[in-house]
Scaffold this motif. Structure first.
Motif, PDB file in Angstrom:
ATOM      1  N   LEU A  98     -11.620  -7.924 -35.001  1.00  0.00           N
ATOM      2  CA  LEU A  98     -10.763  -7.187 -34.069  1.00  0.00           C
ATOM      3  C   LEU A  98     -10.779  -7.805 -32.686  1.00  0.00           C
ATOM      4  N   GLN A 141       2.545  -9.540  -6.576  1.00  0.00           N
ATOM      5  CA  GLN A 141       2.239 -10.357  -5.399  1.00  0.00           C
ATOM      6  C   GLN A 141       3.249 -11.493  -5.222  1.00  0.00           C
ATOM      7  N   LEU A 189       2.217   6.102  -6.716  1.00  0.00           N
ATOM      8  CA  LEU A 189       3.102   5.508  -7.732  1.00  0.00           C
ATOM      9  C   LEU A 189       2.330   5.000  -8.938  1.00  0.00           C
ATOM     10  N   TYR A 190       1.161   4.447  -8.670  1.00  0.00           N
ATOM     11  CA  TYR A 190       0.444   3.758  -9.738  1.00  0.00           C
ATOM     12  C   TYR A 190      -0.259   4.721 -10.683  1.00  0.00           C
ATOM     13  N   ILE A 249     -15.901  -6.143 -35.968  1.00  0.00           N
ATOM     14  CA  ILE A 249     -15.814  -6.319 -34.508  1.00  0.00           C
ATOM     15  C   ILE A 249     -15.323  -7.719 -34.185  1.00  0.00           C
ATOM     16  N   ARG A 291      -6.472  -6.204  -7.979  1.00  0.00           N
ATOM     17  CA  ARG A 291      -5.585  -7.381  -8.006  1.00  0.00           C
ATOM     18  C   ARG A 291      -5.535  -8.054  -6.646  1.00  0.00           C
ATOM     19  N   ARG A 292      -5.889  -7.310  -5.618  1.00  0.00           N
ATOM     20  CA  ARG A 292      -5.816  -7.878  -4.261  1.00  0.00           C
ATOM     21  C   ARG A 292      -7.036  -8.717  -3.922  1.00  0.00           C
ATOM     22  N   ILE A 321     -16.198   2.143 -33.646  1.00  0.00           N
ATOM     23  CA  ILE A 321     -17.313   1.515 -34.387  1.00  0.00           C
ATOM     24  C   ILE A 321     -18.534   1.420 -33.481  1.00  0.00           C
ATOM     25  N   CYS A 322     -18.305   0.998 -32.221  1.00  0.00           N
ATOM     26  CA  CYS A 322     -19.427   0.877 -31.266  1.00  0.00           C
ATOM     27  C   CYS A 322     -20.092   2.232 -31.046  1.00  0.00           C
ATOM     28  N   PHE A 343     -12.015  -0.167 -32.737  1.00  0.00           N
ATOM     29  CA  PHE A 343     -13.018  -1.066 -32.188  1.00  0.00           C
ATOM     30  C   PHE A 343     -14.071  -0.305 -31.401  1.00  0.00           C
ATOM     31  N   ARG A 380      -7.010 -13.137  -9.736  1.00  0.00           N
ATOM     32  CA  ARG A 380      -6.579 -12.566 -11.019  1.00  0.00           C
ATOM     33  C   ARG A 380      -7.743 -12.285 -11.956  1.00  0.00           C
ATOM     34  N   CYS A 384      -6.674  -9.881 -31.278  1.00  0.00           N
ATOM     35  CA  CYS A 384      -5.779  -8.744 -31.504  1.00  0.00           C
ATOM     36  C   CYS A 384      -4.471  -9.142 -32.198  1.00  0.00           C
ATOM     37  N   THR A 385      -3.618  -8.162 -32.424  1.00  0.00           N
ATOM     38  CA  THR A 385      -2.464  -8.394 -33.286  1.00  0.00           C
ATOM     39  C   THR A 385      -1.363  -9.183 -32.599  1.00  0.00           C
ATOM     40  N   ASN A 386      -1.292  -9.104 -31.250  1.00  0.00           N
ATOM     41  CA  ASN A 386      -0.177  -9.757 -30.579  1.00  0.00           C
ATOM     42  C   ASN A 386      -0.564 -11.061 -29.915  1.00  0.00           C
ATOM     43  N   TYR A 390     -22.010   3.493 -34.060  1.00  0.00           N
ATOM     44  CA  TYR A 390     -23.243   2.715 -34.231  1.00  0.00           C
ATOM     45  C   TYR A 390     -24.301   3.196 -33.250  1.00  0.00           C
ATOM     46  N   PRO A 396       3.469  -4.104 -16.610  1.00  0.00           N
ATOM     47  CA  PRO A 396       2.067  -4.427 -16.356  1.00  0.00           C
ATOM     48  C   PRO A 396       1.807  -5.932 -16.320  1.00  0.00           C
ATOM     49  N   SER A 426      -2.456   0.570 -21.271  1.00  0.00           N
ATOM     50  CA  SER A 426      -1.419   0.347 -20.265  1.00  0.00           C
ATOM     51  C   SER A 426      -1.696  -0.867 -19.386  1.00  0.00           C
ATOM     52  N   LEU A 474     -21.051  -3.979 -39.529  1.00  0.00           N
ATOM     53  CA  LEU A 474     -20.432  -3.583 -38.258  1.00  0.00           C
ATOM     54  C   LEU A 474     -19.923  -4.791 -37.493  1.00  0.00           C
ATOM     55  N   LEU A 513      -3.995  -4.219 -23.046  1.00  0.00           N
ATOM     56  CA  LEU A 513      -3.374  -4.530 -24.341  1.00  0.00           C
ATOM     57  C   LEU A 513      -2.141  -3.660 -24.536  1.00  0.00           C
ATOM     58  N   TYR A 514      -1.115  -3.898 -23.717  1.00  0.00           N
ATOM     59  CA  TYR A 514       0.060  -3.026 -23.765  1.00  0.00           C
ATOM     60  C   TYR A 514       0.980  -3.333 -24.941  1.00  0.00           C
ATOM     61  N   LYS A 515       0.714  -4.419 -25.641  1.00  0.00           N
ATOM     62  CA  LYS A 515       1.554  -4.713 -26.807  1.00  0.00           C
ATOM     63  C   LYS A 515       0.800  -4.503 -28.114  1.00  0.00           C
ATOM     64  N   THR A 516      -0.444  -4.098 -28.018  1.00  0.00           N
ATOM     65  CA  THR A 516      -1.259  -3.894 -29.213  1.00  0.00           C
ATOM     66  C   THR A 516      -1.267  -2.412 -29.560  1.00  0.00           C
ATOM     67  N   TYR A 529      -5.932   0.196 -33.088  1.00  0.00           N
ATOM     68  CA  TYR A 529      -6.899  -0.893 -33.249  1.00  0.00           C
ATOM     69  C   TYR A 529      -7.980  -0.809 -32.191  1.00  0.00           C
ATOM     70  N   PHE A 582       8.349  -3.646 -11.070  1.00  0.00           N
ATOM     71  CA  PHE A 582       7.213  -2.883 -10.549  1.00  0.00           C
ATOM     72  C   PHE A 582       6.487  -2.169 -11.669  1.00  0.00           C
TER      73      PHE A 582
END
Lengths: 390, 360
Positions: A13, A124, B246-247, A10, B256-257, B128-129, B125, B266, A17-19, B132, A119, B111, A6, B114-117, B121, A116
């Motif tokens: 991964l 700010q 909106l969000y 982990i 974030r504030r 598995i947790c 991940f 951040r 990650c991939t990117n 288990y 992500p 969103s 296991l 990991l918005y590009k992954t 995957y 806007f």
């Protein structure tokens, strides 16, 4: 054995990650400029981790470079830039977005969605507009001897200017959108102008001379109606608008005295806005209070007399009131409620607000009563003016 | 040999805390904004009061036949055939709930982090947790929840301190512009999302809890703690309703504030892990519920959890394809899920409760 089976996936991964991208494979964008060119949007990005030429590079220094791309919208324009640069654009450190007057006249809603929705951006960052048909990308080219990047120069300029001149406002993107979405309120933007020779100011040779070839300066506010630009406010009008909106806590007030001037430093500036209904009509009550310190006197006035101190306080109050009235009149002339009085009316009496077709029309005729109080606290390090002491 | 899983009443309370908070992110918060509107901040408070009704039913069912878990109680009350049928339906619904909650978790991570992954995957991940943890005893999960609780509380206070000075009470006006209807509807959604899932904890028989005399106090204490925590950190006061609508995840954007002394900035990604912990405990408890149902149905004949792992993997994979788009998912969760939760986690327990009173 089960745990090992296991843990290994982990670790694999979880390790990036991939990117996953190395820091030197991304182009860190700290400034974006948006112009209109040939009926398309020209987006220019200021990358702040480019390589410096060998002969002038110091260890650890990074250079700045501006890339531009055109498209019918921001996404397409950025895709054009993607084709030029060898690194992946990263917007996480975006500090400032500069838009031109043409873009604002077309409507900011056409360019604000991408930043806007993404992500990556923090929302700010500051948003600022250029004046008098100046190109937004030219603003990002002006180098400063005091800051590493032009975007950092503009950002720090905005942060510091709010504390003294009160012409501008440190309006971030999130707050701009918040005002834009509010009922009964119209947005505004701080503006910036280039002084000097823009071509010489964007060359690194400009930093080698003591004489400043070009610089950027913050100017008065740009008033909007919805997402479209309507008019510029002068410096005094902008001060008045900022005081009413509570955007500034400090400013300098200059009043005439004989053949000279008295300059009072205002601090602890607080503005309370209230709406009261009189004869079924809303009336705005403004209560402005501040502390005043005499900063400079160039005329003959005896500061040891309490009566004179009170007169100075009165003159300061009158000047402050005049600034307020100028700002309010400017907004009324353009039928744009940048103060959010309509929002206050809505919160006080939503039924009344909903019965009005166009709040901005109503706003131009609204009664505003203001009360200004300045408490003169100190005279600085000396008790008397030099002229009076002589 | 029956394995003994004894937990303390404090640990039971901690599980309640996590289950109440688990569907806050992206689910309960969205109902406050979109259904409650400007007055949505009242929903956790009103919901907490209304929630005492299902909480009362929960405590009564917990006290009824304290040596039996919920499946055994259902069998006892309704008989073998109807009891088995009800148990299968409830278990099936819990697995469906897991799929929806896991979809929400993946949507959040996909969103905001990991918005590009590829989201597959991420689901592997987490899968598995979860698989288990489902092979472990309850005490293992409870110990993990203890540790996560203390971390979660520290993060919560960091958020609270970081947001001091930001709230604008002006954004709460106009007060009750459309009357009490909107916040009341939103508070019913709050009850459905946050309080009804407590039914899952009936899988733990009361006799498996040590220091039972403090149990009711712990339940009410953690119930109030979780709900009041929500009421305090009201994002509406900072954003205003127009911006909050909106969000996709306004509570995440709120973090974030946070900028403490201008130095810590951040770190919303770290602060948001409190919600990931909540969802982790919720999904793990649901899997434990399904595992207990499996053991009960097959009368401990099969100690091999291979079939369970297959079922859970199917749930995890289904969560990737549950909704065609975010919009469909958001609309389902906002407008349809509260009714479904009400049927399975309120009406059915109410029937069980009424039958148990008659039987007694």
């Amino acid at each position: 054995m089960k745990k090992l089976i296991l843990i290994i996936p982990i670790i694999l991964l979880f390790s990036g990650c991939t990117n996953y991208k190395e820091l030197n494979n991304i182009a860190i964008v700290t400034g974006i400029a948006i112009d209109v060119e040939d009926d398309k949007y020209e987006v220019s990005i200021l990358i702040s981790n480019s390589q410096k030429p060998d002969e002038s590079s110091k260890e650890g220094d990074a250079g700045t470079i501006l890339y531009s791309g055109k498209g019918k919208n921001i996404s397409m324009a950025l895709k054009k830039i993607d084709n030029i640069i060898p690194k992946q654009i990263y917007l996480g450190h975006l500090a400032v977005v500069v838009v031109s007057e043409d873009v604002s006249k077309k409507g900011l809603d056409k360019v604000s969605d991408y930043l806007f929705r993404s992500p990556e951006t923090t929302k700010q960052f500051y948003i600022i507009m250029t004046r008098e048909n100046e190109k937004a990308k030219d603003v990002l080219k002006i180098l400063s001897p005091l800051e590493s990047f032009p975007s950092q120069n503009i950002k720090n300029n905005i942060d510091n200017a709010n504390n003294s001149s009160a012409i501008s406002d440190n309006l971030n993107y999130s707050r701009f959108v918040e005002i834009y979405l509010k009922k009964g309120a119209e947005p505004y933007l701080p503006t910036i102008k280039i002084y000097g020779n823009e071509k010489k100011g964007s060359s690194s040779k400009a930093l080698e001379s003591v004489d400043l070839k070009a610089y950027v300066s913050l100017k008065g506010l740009a008033l909007f109606k919805g997402s479209k630009f309507v008019d510029f406010a002068s410096d005094d009008e902008s001060r008045g608008i900022n005081v009413v909106n509570g955007n500034t806590t400090k400013m300098i007030i200059e009043t005439k005295c004989g053949d000279g001037y008295i300059i009072t430093a205002i601090s602890n500036l607080k503005t309370k806005k209230k709406i009261k209904f009189e004869n079924n009509e809303p009336v705005v009550y403004l209560d402005v209070s501040a502390k005043g310190d005499i900063q400079e006197i160039t005329c003959d006035v005896n500061l040891n007399k309490q009566g004179n101190i009170e007169k100075i306080g009165k003159k300061t109050e009158n000047k402050l009131k005049s600034l307020l009235n100028q700002g309010i009149q400017k907004a009324k002339d353009n039928n744009t409620d940048v103060f959010g009085f309509g929002n206050l009316v809505y919160k006080k009496n939503p039924k009344y607000f909903n019965s009005i077709n166009d709040w901005n029309e109503k706003f131009s005729n609204i009664k505003i009563k203001s009360k200004i109080t300045v408490y003169m606290k100190s005279k600085g390090s000396i008790k008397q003016s030099l002229k009076a002491a002589r | 040999m029956k394995t003994i899983n004894k937990i303390t009443s404090l640990e039971y309370g901690i599980l309640i805390y996590f289950l109440i908070r688990s569907m806050t992110l992206g689910i309960a918060v969205n109902s406050y904004i979109h259904i409650g509107g400007v007055d949505g901040y009242l929903s956790p408070f009103i919901g907490m009061i209304i929630g005492f009704i299902p909480l009362y039913i929960f405590i009564k069912l917990l006290n009824y036949k304290p040596d039996l878990n919920i499946f055994e109680k259902i069998d006892f009350i309704f008989g073998k055939k109807i009891g088995t049928f009800l148990n299968i339906i409830i278990t099936g619904f819990i697995l469906f709930l897991v799929t929806v909650v896991f979809w929400n978790l993946l949507n959040f991570i996909g969103s905001q982090y990991l918005y590009k992954t590829s989201i597959l995957y991420v689901s592997i991940f987490f899968g598995i947790c979860f698989c288990y943890t489902c092979t472990k005893r309850l005490v293992v999960l409870v110990r993990a929840s203890n540790l996560l609780f203390y971390i979660s509380i520290i993060i919560f206070f960091i958020c609270l301190i970081g947001l001091i000075g930001n709230p604008k009470l002006n954004n709460l006006l106009p007060f009750l512009e459309y009357g009490i209807k909107k916040p009341l509807l939103s508070s019913l959604s709050h009850v459905a999302y946050t309080i009804l899932p407590l039914f899952i904890l009936l899988i733990i028989p009361k006799n498996d809890i040590r220091n039972k005399d403090k149990l009711n106090k712990m339940i009410i204490l953690f119930y109030c703690l979780a709900n009041i925590g929500k009421f305090i950190v009201t994002f509406l006061t900072i954003f205003g309703i127009d911006l909050a609508k909106l969000y996709e995840f306004p509570d995440f954007v709120l973090l974030r504030r946070i900028s403490t002394t201008g130095f810590f900035q951040r770190f919303e990604s770290i602060l948001a892990t409190q919600w990931i912990f909540d969802l982790f405990i919720m999904i793990s408890m649901c899997f434990y519920f399904a595992k207990s149902s499996y053991k009960h149905l097959f009368k401990n004949k099969y100690d091999n959890y291979f079939i369970l792992v297959i079922i859970f993997t199917i749930c995890i994979i289904c969560s990737n394809f549950l909704f065609k788009s975010n919009t469909i998912g958001d609309n389902f969760i906002l407008y349809k899920l509260p009714f479904i939760l009400g049927i399975f986690l309120f009406i059915i327990p109410l029937i069980i409760f009424i039958k148990s009173r008659k039987k007694a």
